[in-house]
Design a protein around this motif. Structure first.
Motif, PDB file in Angstrom:
ATOM      1  N   GLY A 380      -2.743  71.975  55.081  1.00 33.50           N
ATOM      2  CA  GLY A 380      -2.100  71.861  56.398  1.00 33.50           C
ATOM      3  C   GLY A 380      -0.582  71.925  56.333  1.00 33.50           C
ATOM      4  N   THR A 381       0.027  72.096  57.511  1.00 33.10           N
ATOM      5  CA  THR A 381       1.484  72.227  57.632  1.00 33.10           C
ATOM      6  C   THR A 381       1.957  71.529  58.897  1.00 33.10           C
ATOM      7  OG1 THR A 381       1.418  74.384  56.533  1.00 33.10           O
ATOM      8  CG2 THR A 381       3.403  73.893  57.782  1.00 33.10           C
ATOM      9  N   CYS A 382       3.133  70.947  58.816  1.00 26.59           N
ATOM     10  CA  CYS A 382       3.763  70.343  59.997  1.00 26.59           C
ATOM     11  C   CYS A 382       4.632  71.401  60.672  1.00 26.59           C
ATOM     12  CB  CYS A 382       4.613  69.150  59.574  1.00 26.59           C
ATOM     13  SG  CYS A 382       5.526  68.422  60.957  1.00 26.59           S
ATOM     14  N   GLN A 392      14.382  71.455  69.017  1.00 28.56           N
ATOM     15  CA  GLN A 392      13.213  71.304  68.161  1.00 28.56           C
ATOM     16  C   GLN A 392      13.098  69.831  67.745  1.00 28.56           C
ATOM     17  OE1 GLN A 392      13.160  74.138  64.997  1.00 28.56           O
ATOM     18  NE2 GLN A 392      13.936  75.783  66.252  1.00 28.56           N
ATOM     19  N   ASP A 393      12.529  68.999  68.634  1.00 36.32           N
ATOM     20  CA  ASP A 393      12.525  67.569  68.341  1.00 36.32           C
ATOM     21  C   ASP A 393      11.117  66.970  68.313  1.00 36.32           C
ATOM     22  OD1 ASP A 393      13.709  66.620  71.687  1.00 36.32           O
ATOM     23  OD2 ASP A 393      12.105  67.942  71.015  1.00 36.32           O
ATOM     24  N   LYS A 394      10.074  67.784  68.521  1.00 39.18           N
ATOM     25  CA  LYS A 394       8.711  67.276  68.482  1.00 39.18           C
ATOM     26  C   LYS A 394       7.944  67.994  67.391  1.00 39.18           C
ATOM     27  CE  LYS A 394       8.370  65.790  73.275  1.00 39.18           C
ATOM     28  NZ  LYS A 394       7.630  65.904  74.542  1.00 39.18           N
ATOM     29  N   PHE A 395       6.942  67.288  66.831  1.00 37.02           N
ATOM     30  CA  PHE A 395       6.182  67.848  65.718  1.00 37.02           C
ATOM     31  C   PHE A 395       4.700  67.886  66.051  1.00 37.02           C
ATOM     32  CE2 PHE A 395       9.929  65.729  64.050  1.00 37.02           C
ATOM     33  CZ  PHE A 395      10.453  66.678  63.190  1.00 37.02           C
ATOM     34  N   TRP A 396       3.997  68.821  65.414  1.00 35.89           N
ATOM     35  CA  TRP A 396       2.539  68.803  65.464  1.00 35.89           C
ATOM     36  C   TRP A 396       2.016  69.342  64.140  1.00 35.89           C
ATOM     37  CZ3 TRP A 396      -0.828  73.287  66.204  1.00 35.89           C
ATOM     38  CH2 TRP A 396      -0.151  74.489  66.251  1.00 35.89           C
ATOM     39  N   TYR A 397       0.794  68.961  63.820  1.00 32.38           N
ATOM     40  CA  TYR A 397       0.231  69.273  62.510  1.00 32.38           C
ATOM     41  C   TYR A 397      -1.046  70.066  62.696  1.00 32.38           C
ATOM     42  CZ  TYR A 397      -0.392  68.383  57.489  1.00 32.38           C
ATOM     43  OH  TYR A 397      -0.492  68.511  56.123  1.00 32.38           O
ATOM     44  N   CYS A 398      -1.255  71.023  61.803  1.00 27.16           N
ATOM     45  CA  CYS A 398      -2.475  71.823  61.879  1.00 27.16           C
ATOM     46  C   CYS A 398      -3.010  72.023  60.470  1.00 27.16           C
ATOM     47  CB  CYS A 398      -2.184  73.175  62.536  1.00 27.16           C
ATOM     48  SG  CYS A 398      -3.666  74.166  62.842  1.00 27.16           S
ATOM     49  N   ARG A 399      -4.349  71.869  60.314  1.00 23.07           N
ATOM     50  CA  ARG A 399      -4.951  72.103  59.013  1.00 23.07           C
ATOM     51  C   ARG A 399      -6.378  72.611  59.188  1.00 23.07           C
ATOM     52  NH1 ARG A 399      -5.575  66.615  55.701  1.00 23.07           N
ATOM     53  NH2 ARG A 399      -6.648  68.093  54.337  1.00 23.07           N
ATOM     54  N   GLU A 413       4.538  61.912  66.091  1.00 20.19           N
ATOM     55  CA  GLU A 413       5.795  61.317  66.567  1.00 20.19           C
ATOM     56  C   GLU A 413       6.971  61.746  65.699  1.00 20.19           C
ATOM     57  OE1 GLU A 413       6.446  59.568  69.308  1.00 20.19           O
ATOM     58  OE2 GLU A 413       4.381  59.983  69.879  1.00 20.19           O
ATOM     59  N   GLU A 414       6.730  61.883  64.393  1.00 20.01           N
ATOM     60  CA  GLU A 414       7.798  62.274  63.471  1.00 20.01           C
ATOM     61  C   GLU A 414       7.224  63.120  62.345  1.00 20.01           C
ATOM     62  OE1 GLU A 414       9.439  58.647  62.053  1.00 20.01           O
ATOM     63  OE2 GLU A 414       7.590  58.013  61.066  1.00 20.01           O
ATOM     64  N   SER A 415       8.104  63.721  61.578  1.00 19.69           N
ATOM     65  CA  SER A 415       7.665  64.569  60.475  1.00 19.69           C
ATOM     66  C   SER A 415       6.930  63.728  59.441  1.00 19.69           C
ATOM     67  CB  SER A 415       8.877  65.245  59.837  1.00 19.69           C
ATOM     68  OG  SER A 415       8.469  66.110  58.809  1.00 19.69           O
ATOM     69  N   PRO A 416       5.716  64.121  59.040  1.00 21.27           N
ATOM     70  CA  PRO A 416       4.911  63.287  58.141  1.00 21.27           C
ATOM     71  C   PRO A 416       5.363  63.405  56.690  1.00 21.27           C
ATOM     72  CG  PRO A 416       3.751  65.319  58.599  1.00 21.27           C
ATOM     73  CD  PRO A 416       5.033  65.374  59.377  1.00 21.27           C
ATOM     74  N   GLN A 417       5.022  62.371  55.921  1.00 21.21           N
ATOM     75  CA  GLN A 417       5.239  62.413  54.477  1.00 21.21           C
ATOM     76  C   GLN A 417       3.889  62.715  53.839  1.00 21.21           C
ATOM     77  OE1 GLN A 417       8.358  62.021  53.212  1.00 21.21           O
ATOM     78  NE2 GLN A 417       9.027  61.865  55.344  1.00 21.21           N
ATOM     79  N   GLY A 418       3.681  63.919  53.359  1.00 18.43           N
ATOM     80  CA  GLY A 418       2.406  64.292  52.761  1.00 18.43           C
ATOM     81  C   GLY A 418       1.415  64.789  53.798  1.00 18.43           C
ATOM     82  N   GLU A 419       0.137  64.885  53.396  1.00 17.78           N
ATOM     83  CA  GLU A 419      -0.905  65.428  54.269  1.00 17.78           C
ATOM     84  C   GLU A 419      -1.277  64.436  55.375  1.00 17.78           C
ATOM     85  OE1 GLU A 419      -4.379  66.868  52.268  1.00 17.78           O
ATOM     86  OE2 GLU A 419      -3.221  67.823  50.677  1.00 17.78           O
ATOM     87  N   VAL A 420      -1.727  64.983  56.500  1.00 15.47           N
ATOM     88  CA  VAL A 420      -2.218  64.162  57.614  1.00 15.47           C
ATOM     89  C   VAL A 420      -3.742  64.277  57.622  1.00 15.47           C
ATOM     90  CG1 VAL A 420      -2.235  63.894  60.128  1.00 15.47           C
ATOM     91  CG2 VAL A 420      -0.120  64.559  58.961  1.00 15.47           C
ATOM     92  N   PRO A 478       7.924  76.860  59.810  1.00 18.80           N
ATOM     93  CA  PRO A 478       9.201  76.276  59.365  1.00 18.80           C
ATOM     94  C   PRO A 478      10.048  77.255  58.553  1.00 18.80           C
ATOM     95  CG  PRO A 478       7.325  75.265  58.210  1.00 18.80           C
ATOM     96  CD  PRO A 478       6.758  76.121  59.281  1.00 18.80           C
ATOM     97  N   ASP A 479       9.405  78.214  57.885  1.00 21.34           N
ATOM     98  CA  ASP A 479      10.148  79.210  57.109  1.00 21.34           C
ATOM     99  C   ASP A 479       9.279  80.447  56.906  1.00 21.34           C
ATOM    100  OD1 ASP A 479       8.444  78.726  54.818  1.00 21.34           O
ATOM    101  OD2 ASP A 479       9.615  76.896  54.476  1.00 21.34           O
ATOM    102  N   LYS A 480       9.849  81.474  56.304  1.00 24.74           N
ATOM    103  CA  LYS A 480       9.146  82.757  56.122  1.00 24.74           C
ATOM    104  C   LYS A 480       7.939  82.606  55.205  1.00 24.74           C
ATOM    105  CE  LYS A 480       9.085  87.222  57.029  1.00 24.74           C
ATOM    106  NZ  LYS A 480       8.881  87.721  58.390  1.00 24.74           N
ATOM    107  N   HIS A 481       8.052  81.746  54.196  1.00 21.93           N
ATOM    108  CA  HIS A 481       6.956  81.555  53.248  1.00 21.93           C
ATOM    109  C   HIS A 481       5.730  80.980  53.957  1.00 21.93           C
ATOM    110  CE1 HIS A 481       4.646  79.500  50.056  1.00 21.93           C
ATOM    111  NE2 HIS A 481       5.043  80.520  49.296  1.00 21.93           N
TER     112      HIS A 481
END
Length: 548
Positions: A380-382, A392-399, A413-420, A478-481
């Motif tokens: 997954g990725t945030c 760009q002040d809100k986050f969501w996660y998809c896996r 609510e905020e950028s996660p540390q590690g997997e969700v 978040p980036d090209k990769h």
């Protein structure tokens, strides 16, 4: 709108949008171009380049480029003179190119466009034939002769007869390397490079006088037929430099290949020529070319010189001096070594057995890349959310679920540390319901923002999943990769080809490594699947010798 640009609006977003609208007006309407050109002066745009916001700098250069591009032919040189007066080049060099931050793709594109438009000012001279009857133009050739031979010839001029002077001039023009010794003006009637070649020669003679005199005298005094004719070489070189820099061609809409060194000097093309003519003279001597069959020699030498220049340019030297030092390391011998190395690699990997082996291995490698992409989707990725104000002040996660059947996603609510974990993500989308994956301008959330001249970088990172009749899941990577990983992974889930640059690079790298491994001469030695066991410790260490 112009007033927002002229009054230095404190709100950055208003200034940014104003510049974007003005650029669009200039590019899309001749009438609006004339109105904008009356309202906005270069002097009012320059201060925006001296700030620290790269977005504003990018839009400012884009407006300057648009005004430059749409200016009538008779006003383009006038505008270039204004840009020179306002020291645009040195301001861009100081505040953009040499600023302590990376240059993004959009800024690189705008600098490339400015570079192309600046060099295109040379097109008029490049396509102008010399008029052999024009005294002013002939005086330039006289000046070339005077600078090279004055010290040794001038005393004879005053007392000698007309016939004597003519024969002396003819001899000198032959030494200068012209084809037509009697009337060298005829050498400049071919376009391209036309009068531009003569301009370059005069600049070299006046601003690098010692190097000019050395090259002319060195070659005119040789008796071994290896002399490099300065006049003919300069004409050929100018033509080649125009081809390399694509003088006269409109800028590409996608290219961002600008060269910082061309922003370090007001006469960068002429200085570029001065470095390259000295390189040509050096390479001519290293190749021991002869002037007897100039056309054959020219072709061979010019091919090497072009390769030297192109290889040096690909390293993006930051200054003309750095470009010169790069060329010093690319001697003719070095070029031969590089060519031989490349040829060996090419021959090795282009033979029929190797190509057949590649075809056999490729499906395995693609499957490996596919599994890696799917594994990354399972992790997954945030992602960041873009709201209407582009903040760009809100986050969501998809896996992806481990069985590759369902996409789990939800807001954070905020950028996660590690997997969700899956159970904390509220929403689900079965992979079977996905109809298509679209990217860039085709994304629904990019179409909505089209009116605000969507940032190119964001556009390149956007992709959407379309499902059901009108359902959509919109992403901005978040980036090209991450963009490549997700678009590849989703295409793999849908049974489509993975077409990203990342897949192409991974495939080339892994395929090359696998081929090289398989071609190693191992003399029938089997490579074990497991590492060999670590042997037991020896019963004693008497074999250890203590040097102390």
């Amino acid at each position: 709108i112009a007033s927002y640009v002229n009054k230095f609006a404190s709100d950055i977003s208003i200034l940014q949008r104003s510049l974007a609208i003005l650029e669009s007006m200039v590019l899309n309407s001749h009438d609006l171009y004339q109105k904008v050109a009356q309202e906005i002066t270069i002097g009012q745009l320059i201060p925006h380049l001296q700030g620290t916001d790269q977005e504003i700098q990018t839009y400012t250069i884009a407006v300057i480029n648009a005004l430059f591009l749409k200016a009538p032919d008779d006003k383009r040189q006038e505008m270039a003179n204004i840009l020179a007066q306002k020291q645009l080049r040195s301001i861009i060099l100081t505040h953009v190119i040499r600023a302590q931050r990376a240059i993004n793709n959009e800024m690189a594109h705008q600098l490339y466009v400015l570079q192309v438009l600046t060099f295109n000012l040379l097109e008029d001279r490049m396509m102008t034939k010399m008029d052999p009857q024009d005294q002013a133009q002939r005086d330039i050739i006289f000046e070339l002769r005077r600078i090279a031979f004055d010290a040794e010839s001038e005393p004879n001029n005053s007392s000698g007869s007309m016939e004597k002077r003519k024969s002396m001039y003819t001899r000198d023009y032959k030494k200068l390397g012209f084809i037509n010794h009697v009337n060298p003006a005829m050498d400049f009637t071919q376009t391209p490079p036309g009068m531009l070649a003569l301009d370059n020669m005069l600049y070299f003679a006046k601003h690098h006088q010692d190097a000019y005199i050395r090259i002319v005298l060195e070659n005119s005094s040789r008796e071994d037929k290896h002399e490099c004719p300065f006049g003919r070489s300069s004409i050929e070189l100018t033509k080649m430099l125009c081809e390399i820099l694509k003088v006269g061609e409109l800028p590409s809409e996608t290219c961002n290949d600008f060269h910082p060194m061309f922003f370090t000097h007001d006469r960068s093309f002429e200085e570029f020529f001065c470095i390259c003519i000295q390189l040509l003279n050096k390479t001519w001597k290293e190749m021991r070319a002869t002037s007897e069959d100039f056309n054959k020699a020219r072709k061979r030498v010019m091919q090497v010189v072009k390769e030297q220049i192109m290889r040096a340019l690909t390293t993006k030297p930051s200054s003309l001096d750095q470009f010169k030092s790069k060329l010093q390391n690319l001697s003719y011998t070095e070029i031969l070594k590089i060519r031989q190395s490349e040829r060996m690699n090419q021959e090795d990997f282009q033979s029929r057995p190797i190509l057949e082996l590649k075809e056999k291995i490729q499906p395995e490698i693609l499957e490996l890349i596919k599994q890696q992409r799917l594994n990354r989707l399972v992790e997954g990725t945030c992602f960041r959310k873009l709201n209407s104000r582009r903040r760009q002040d809100k986050f969501w996660y998809c896996r992806l679920s481990p069985n590759h059947k369902v996409l789990h996603y939800g807001d954070l609510e905020e950028s996660p540390q590690g997997e969700v974990p899956h159970d904390s993500l509220q929403d689900k989308l079965p992979v079977a319901d996905i109809k298509a994956v679209v990217t860039g301008k085709d994304c629904p959330h990019m179409k909505e923002k089209g009116a605000l001249k969507q940032n190119k970088e964001v556009l390149e990172l956007a992709f959407s999943i379309l499902y059901d009749s009108s359902g959509q899941l919109n992403f901005i990577a978040p980036d090209k990769h991450e963009y490549c990983v997700w678009t590849d992974g989703l295409n793999a889930l849908l049974g489509k080809d993975m077409l990203s640059d990342l897949t192409r690079n991974d495939l080339d790298t892994l395929l090359s490594m696998e081929i090289k491994l398989r071609l190693l001469d191992l003399e029938n030695i089997q490579i074990p699947d497991a590492p060999p066991p670590i042997p037991k410790e020896p019963s004693n260490y008497d074999f250890v010798y203590d040097c102390n």
